[in-house]
Write an enzyme that holds these catalytic residues in place. Structure first.
Site, PDB file in Angstrom:
ATOM      1  N   GLY A 145      -5.555  -1.390  -5.636  1.00  0.00           N
ATOM      2  CA  GLY A 145      -4.333  -2.023  -5.180  1.00  0.00           C
ATOM      3  C   GLY A 145      -4.192  -1.864  -3.676  1.00  0.00           C
ATOM      4  N   CYS A 146      -3.440  -2.762  -3.055  1.00  0.00           N
ATOM      5  CA  CYS A 146      -3.322  -2.750  -1.588  1.00  0.00           C
ATOM      6  C   CYS A 146      -2.606  -1.502  -1.083  1.00  0.00           C
ATOM      7  CB  CYS A 146      -2.631  -4.019  -1.100  1.00  0.00           C
ATOM      8  SG  CYS A 146      -1.045  -4.380  -1.892  1.00  0.00           S
ATOM      9  N   HIS A 147      -1.487  -1.124  -1.704  1.00  0.00           N
ATOM     10  CA  HIS A 147      -0.799   0.104  -1.315  1.00  0.00           C
ATOM     11  C   HIS A 147      -1.691   1.317  -1.548  1.00  0.00           C
ATOM     12  CE1 HIS A 147       3.168  -1.424  -0.335  1.00  0.00           C
ATOM     13  NE2 HIS A 147       3.223  -2.100  -1.469  1.00  0.00           N
ATOM     14  N   VAL A 148      -2.489   1.240  -2.588  1.00  0.00           N
ATOM     15  CA  VAL A 148      -3.370   2.354  -2.941  1.00  0.00           C
ATOM     16  C   VAL A 148      -4.410   2.573  -1.840  1.00  0.00           C
ATOM     17  CG1 VAL A 148      -4.932   3.279  -4.670  1.00  0.00           C
ATOM     18  CG2 VAL A 148      -3.033   1.819  -5.369  1.00  0.00           C
TER      19      VAL A 148
END
Length: 342
Positions: A145-148
């Site tokens: 995921g992008c936030h990850v």
């Protein structure tokens, strides 16, 4: 020898970014493009910036359409990748930009996504220790995921070197493209313009368990995380402020040295010179994560600020970077280091 690639979900933001990058990839030829409800319509209707593909018409997303390619990218809503992937042979490299195969813990998947866990694939974050070896020759890849991606790259050096306590706080300001293209009342112009709003507060965001999973893998201690995403009136980009308490006796010089050493040889993840702070504009359309680290001596905390483009390094760029490793190509192939400005 070149490779052919099919893209499922080509009318969405992630699919469009994959196509933009693959148009500049010297070893990958773009094959079949598919979509769900947009099948049968011209790609140019959904991705008008992709002029070299203006004559393409979107096919339905079926296994029959996707077969016959060396690489299949799945840019589909969460929960839709597993059935398709199971029907594609082990000779095909399948790269999933969705969440279906990211988590190791089936109970965490079921808690945050509400469906049965489909399994776990090699994880497409090459900068995380050990991941390049796992990706080399892989036939299945789960893109983070992008936030990850931004939180993991911001925090893992401090944890890996045992410089901070595993009690983490992340506040990430993000653009609207991370929510996808489907119309949503809270994302229309009159709602988002001139406003900042939190969402997924109190540990409820689906990226929570994935961040914890990654950071637990680099420290022998249980990780606690408080993660708050904030929606901003930006098309794309994430700026994350990540903090953790220093362990006793740790100095600012030790912290900076750990980040300098960790990222000294990385192409796409860079520690900026002291005094220079990341901004989302510095990463626009580039496959980069830019970081700055400091110590708040009064608070006794490490502070890392990190920026990336959620569609490039945060999704499609990470997918292509992992594809290159899996196929044995130079990791940098077809990926931009320079951002777009102003």
């Amino acid at each position: 020898m070149g490779y052919s690639a099919a893209i499922a979900g080509a009318s969405g933001y992630a699919g469009g970014e994959l196509l933009r990058l693959l148009l500049g990839h010297p070893e990958i030829e773009i094959g079949t493009l598919t979509a769900g409800s947009n099948a049968g319509t011209p790609l140019i209707q959904h991705q008008p910036h992709l002029l070299p593909l203006a004559d393409r018409v979107l096919a339905p997303t079926t296994v029959e359409e996707l077969r016959g390619h060396d690489v299949v990218y799945l840019a589909l809503p969460h929960g839709q990748s597993a059935d398709i992937a199971q029907q594609l042979g082990d000779d095909v490299l399948v790269v999933d930009c969705g969440a279906d195969f990211r988590l190791n813990d089936a109970s965490a998947w079921e808690r945050f996504y509400g469906t049965p866990h489909a399994g776990t694939w090699p994880y497409g974050l090459p900068e995380l220790p050990g991941q390049r070896d796992r990706l080399a020759g892989a036939r299945r890849v789960a893109v983070p995921g992008c936030h990850v991606t931004v939180a993991t790259l911001a925090l893992f050096p401090g944890l890996a070197e045992q410089l901070v306590e595993p009690d983490l706080t992340v506040v990430a300001v993000t653009g609207t493209s991370g929510a996808g293209k489907a119309p949503k009342p809270n994302l229309i112009g009159s709602e988002i313009m001139g406003a900042l709003s939190p969402y997924g507060v109190g540990g409820t965001h689906r990226h929570n368990p994935e961040i914890v999973q990654n950071l637990t893998s680099v420290t022998g201690e249980p990780v606690k995380l408080s993660f708050t995403p904030v929606l901003a009136p930006l098309p794309r980009g994430i700026l994350a402020t990540c903090t953790a308490p220093l362990k006793p006796g740790v100095t600012a010089a030790q912290v900076r040295a750990a980040y300098e050493t960790t990222y000294a040889d990385e192409t796409f993840t860079r520690l900026l010179p002291e005094g220079t702070w990341p901004s989302t504009a510095m990463t626009l359309a580039a496959n980069t994560t830019l970081l700055q680290v400091t110590v708040d001596a009064d608070a006794g905390r490490m502070v890392v600020v990190a920026a990336l483009d959620n569609l490039t390094k945060g999704t499609a760029g990470g997918a292509v970077q992992s594809t290159n490793i899996a196929l044995g190509l130079p990791e940098e192939t077809g990926l931009p280091l320079a951002a777009v400005a102003p």
